[in-house]
Enzyme design. Structure first.
Site, PDB file in Angstrom:
ATOM      1  N   ASN A  83      -6.715  -0.706  -5.796  1.00  0.00           N
ATOM      2  CA  ASN A  83      -6.222  -1.869  -6.258  1.00  0.00           C
ATOM      3  C   ASN A  83      -6.584  -2.852  -5.153  1.00  0.00           C
ATOM      4  O   ASN A  83      -6.128  -3.026  -4.067  1.00  0.00           O
ATOM      5  CB  ASN A  83      -4.742  -1.722  -6.301  1.00  0.00           C
ATOM      6  CG  ASN A  83      -3.934  -3.215  -6.659  1.00  0.00           C
ATOM      7  OD1 ASN A  83      -4.691  -4.085  -7.066  1.00  0.00           O
ATOM      8  ND2 ASN A  83      -2.638  -3.137  -6.758  1.00  0.00           N
ATOM      9  N   TRP A  84      -7.334  -3.826  -5.507  1.00  0.00           N
ATOM     10  CA  TRP A  84      -7.728  -4.917  -4.586  1.00  0.00           C
ATOM     11  C   TRP A  84      -6.801  -5.932  -4.275  1.00  0.00           C
ATOM     12  O   TRP A  84      -6.874  -6.744  -3.610  1.00  0.00           O
ATOM     13  CB  TRP A  84      -9.195  -5.511  -5.099  1.00  0.00           C
ATOM     14  CG  TRP A  84     -10.332  -4.565  -4.561  1.00  0.00           C
ATOM     15  CD1 TRP A  84     -10.418  -3.687  -3.850  1.00  0.00           C
ATOM     16  CD2 TRP A  84     -11.651  -5.065  -4.517  1.00  0.00           C
ATOM     17  NE1 TRP A  84     -11.560  -3.207  -3.582  1.00  0.00           N
ATOM     18  CE2 TRP A  84     -12.431  -4.062  -4.139  1.00  0.00           C
ATOM     19  CE3 TRP A  84     -12.199  -6.086  -5.347  1.00  0.00           C
ATOM     20  CZ2 TRP A  84     -14.052  -4.598  -4.300  1.00  0.00           C
ATOM     21  CZ3 TRP A  84     -13.706  -6.290  -5.431  1.00  0.00           C
ATOM     22  CH2 TRP A  84     -14.517  -5.161  -4.598  1.00  0.00           C
ATOM     23  N   LYS A  85      -5.730  -6.013  -5.347  1.00  0.00           N
ATOM     24  CA  LYS A  85      -4.819  -7.097  -5.185  1.00  0.00           C
ATOM     25  C   LYS A  85      -5.659  -8.422  -4.939  1.00  0.00           C
ATOM     26  O   LYS A  85      -6.611  -8.617  -5.655  1.00  0.00           O
ATOM     27  CB  LYS A  85      -3.963  -6.794  -3.799  1.00  0.00           C
ATOM     28  CG  LYS A  85      -3.275  -5.351  -4.010  1.00  0.00           C
ATOM     29  CD  LYS A  85      -2.312  -5.317  -3.044  1.00  0.00           C
ATOM     30  CE  LYS A  85      -1.576  -3.867  -3.040  1.00  0.00           C
ATOM     31  NZ  LYS A  85      -0.527  -3.322  -1.995  1.00  0.00           N
ATOM     32  N   GLU A 112       5.012   4.884  -6.555  1.00  0.00           N
ATOM     33  CA  GLU A 112       4.665   3.909  -5.489  1.00  0.00           C
ATOM     34  C   GLU A 112       5.925   3.570  -4.589  1.00  0.00           C
ATOM     35  O   GLU A 112       6.672   2.423  -4.880  1.00  0.00           O
ATOM     36  CB  GLU A 112       3.841   2.809  -5.599  1.00  0.00           C
ATOM     37  CG  GLU A 112       2.429   3.027  -6.471  1.00  0.00           C
ATOM     38  CD  GLU A 112       1.514   1.906  -6.114  1.00  0.00           C
ATOM     39  OE1 GLU A 112       0.495   2.146  -5.282  1.00  0.00           O
ATOM     40  OE2 GLU A 112       1.900   0.645  -6.474  1.00  0.00           O
ATOM     41  N   GLY A 152       1.829  -0.619   2.010  1.00  0.00           N
ATOM     42  CA  GLY A 152       1.310  -1.499   3.045  1.00  0.00           C
ATOM     43  C   GLY A 152       1.900  -1.201   4.415  1.00  0.00           C
ATOM     44  O   GLY A 152       2.017  -2.187   5.356  1.00  0.00           O
ATOM     45  N   HIS A 168       3.390  -3.626 -11.118  1.00  0.00           N
ATOM     46  CA  HIS A 168       3.276  -3.159  -9.520  1.00  0.00           C
ATOM     47  C   HIS A 168       4.375  -3.713  -8.714  1.00  0.00           C
ATOM     48  O   HIS A 168       5.008  -4.978  -9.290  1.00  0.00           O
ATOM     49  CB  HIS A 168       1.900  -3.769  -9.035  1.00  0.00           C
ATOM     50  CG  HIS A 168       1.631  -3.234  -7.693  1.00  0.00           C
ATOM     51  ND1 HIS A 168       2.253  -3.898  -6.433  1.00  0.00           N
ATOM     52  CD2 HIS A 168       0.932  -2.339  -7.338  1.00  0.00           C
ATOM     53  CE1 HIS A 168       1.968  -2.996  -5.464  1.00  0.00           C
ATOM     54  NE2 HIS A 168       1.179  -2.414  -5.955  1.00  0.00           N
TER      55      HIS A 168
HETATM   56  P1  PGA Z   1      -1.130   0.330   0.220  1.00  0.00           P
HETATM   57  O1  PGA Z   1      -0.886  -0.309  -1.309  1.00  0.00           O
HETATM   58  O2  PGA Z   1      -2.216   1.432  -0.158  1.00  0.00           O
HETATM   59  O3  PGA Z   1      -1.712  -0.944   0.955  1.00  0.00           O
HETATM   60  O4  PGA Z   1       0.135   1.029   0.825  1.00  0.00           O
HETATM   61  C1  PGA Z   1      -0.569   0.583  -2.402  1.00  0.00           C
HETATM   62  C2  PGA Z   1      -0.344  -0.313  -3.521  1.00  0.00           C
HETATM   63  O5  PGA Z   1       0.129  -1.507  -3.229  1.00  0.00           O
HETATM   64  O6  PGA Z   1      -0.709   0.108  -4.456  1.00  0.00           O
END
Ligand code: PGA
Length: 220
Positions: free
Chosen positions: A8-10, A147, A153, A86
């Site tokens: 997921n590049w966000k 998650e 993060g 998400h």
């Molecule tokens: P992260 O994010 O790998 O940067 O912890 C995961 C996500 O938000 O799907």
């Protein structure tokens, strides 16, 4: 290994990064969720992985909804999957809740998309009765991603036992739906996570922008 590696590049990435991914990743178990403006570009090229959107509208089809992008449009642009619910949308930005995510789930399924449905520690209430019923009827189209907010993060990975317990709980609650783990996954810990039998794959955020990391993920 046939487990799903989803990235997921966000709100990150650009055309040149996308080009480098398309040039060097050939893997049918790899799902890349790009910002929606890049979907059509990647959809038209000969990419050899699965393309995903990061959200879709609560509105169906077409209409006077300025700024919205429907599941139908995402499908037409070439994506096969959409990430829904998400936690950055459910909590931080407060864009989504159980009801909007349920509507979006319906829209996505009706449009012919598959869904990665994100839940956090509060999966008991996020997977409410109506959502569970929809999952039950679409087990080949919906994948849940567990998650925990504490891991997104932060670099703080839960223990393998905690991941296993939560994933098993979700599967028991939800007709054995395929379940990914997401939150601080990186090239060092991915092997351990994918080694947990009940985990069907991973959803990667931050590390997914690095092509070298992704290549390591795919060879693990
Ligand atoms: P992260 O994010 O790998 O940067 O912890 C995961 C996500 O938000 O799907």
């Amino acid at each position: 290994m046939n487990k799903i590696i989803a990235a997921n590049w966000k709100m990150n990435g650009n055309i040149s990064l996308l080009d480098s991914f398309m040039d060097s990743i050939h893997n049918e178990n790899f799902i890349l969720a790009v910002p929606s403006v890049y979907i059509a570009y990647a959809g038209e090229k000969r990419k050899k992985f699965i393309l995903a959107a990061q959200d879709c509208s609560v509105f169906e089809g077409y209409g006077a909804h300025t700024g919205e992008i429907s599941a139908e449009m995402i499908k037409e642009a070439g994506a096969e999957y959409v990430i829904l619910g998400h936690s950055e949308r459910r909590a931080t930005s407060n864009f989504d809740n159980v009801n909007s995510v349920y509507k979006k789930l319906n829209n996505a399924i009706n449009a012919g998309l598959k869904v990665i449905l994100c839940v956090d520690e509060d999966f008991e209430s996020l997977l409410d009765q109506k959502t569970k019923e929809l999952i039950k009827g679409n087990l080949n189209k919906i994948v849940v991603a567990y998650e925990p907010m504490s891991a997104i993060g932060t670099g703080k990975l839960p223990s393998a036992t905690d991941i296993e317990t939560a994933v098993l709980d979700i599967k028991n609650k939800c007709y054995n739906v395929k379940t990914l783990y997401g939150g601080s996954v990186n090239a060092e810990n991915i092997r351990k996570i994918l080694g947990i039998n009940v985990v069907d794959g991973v959803l990667i955020g931050g590390s997914s922008l690095r092509l070298d990391e992704i290549k390591k993920f795919l060879t693990n």
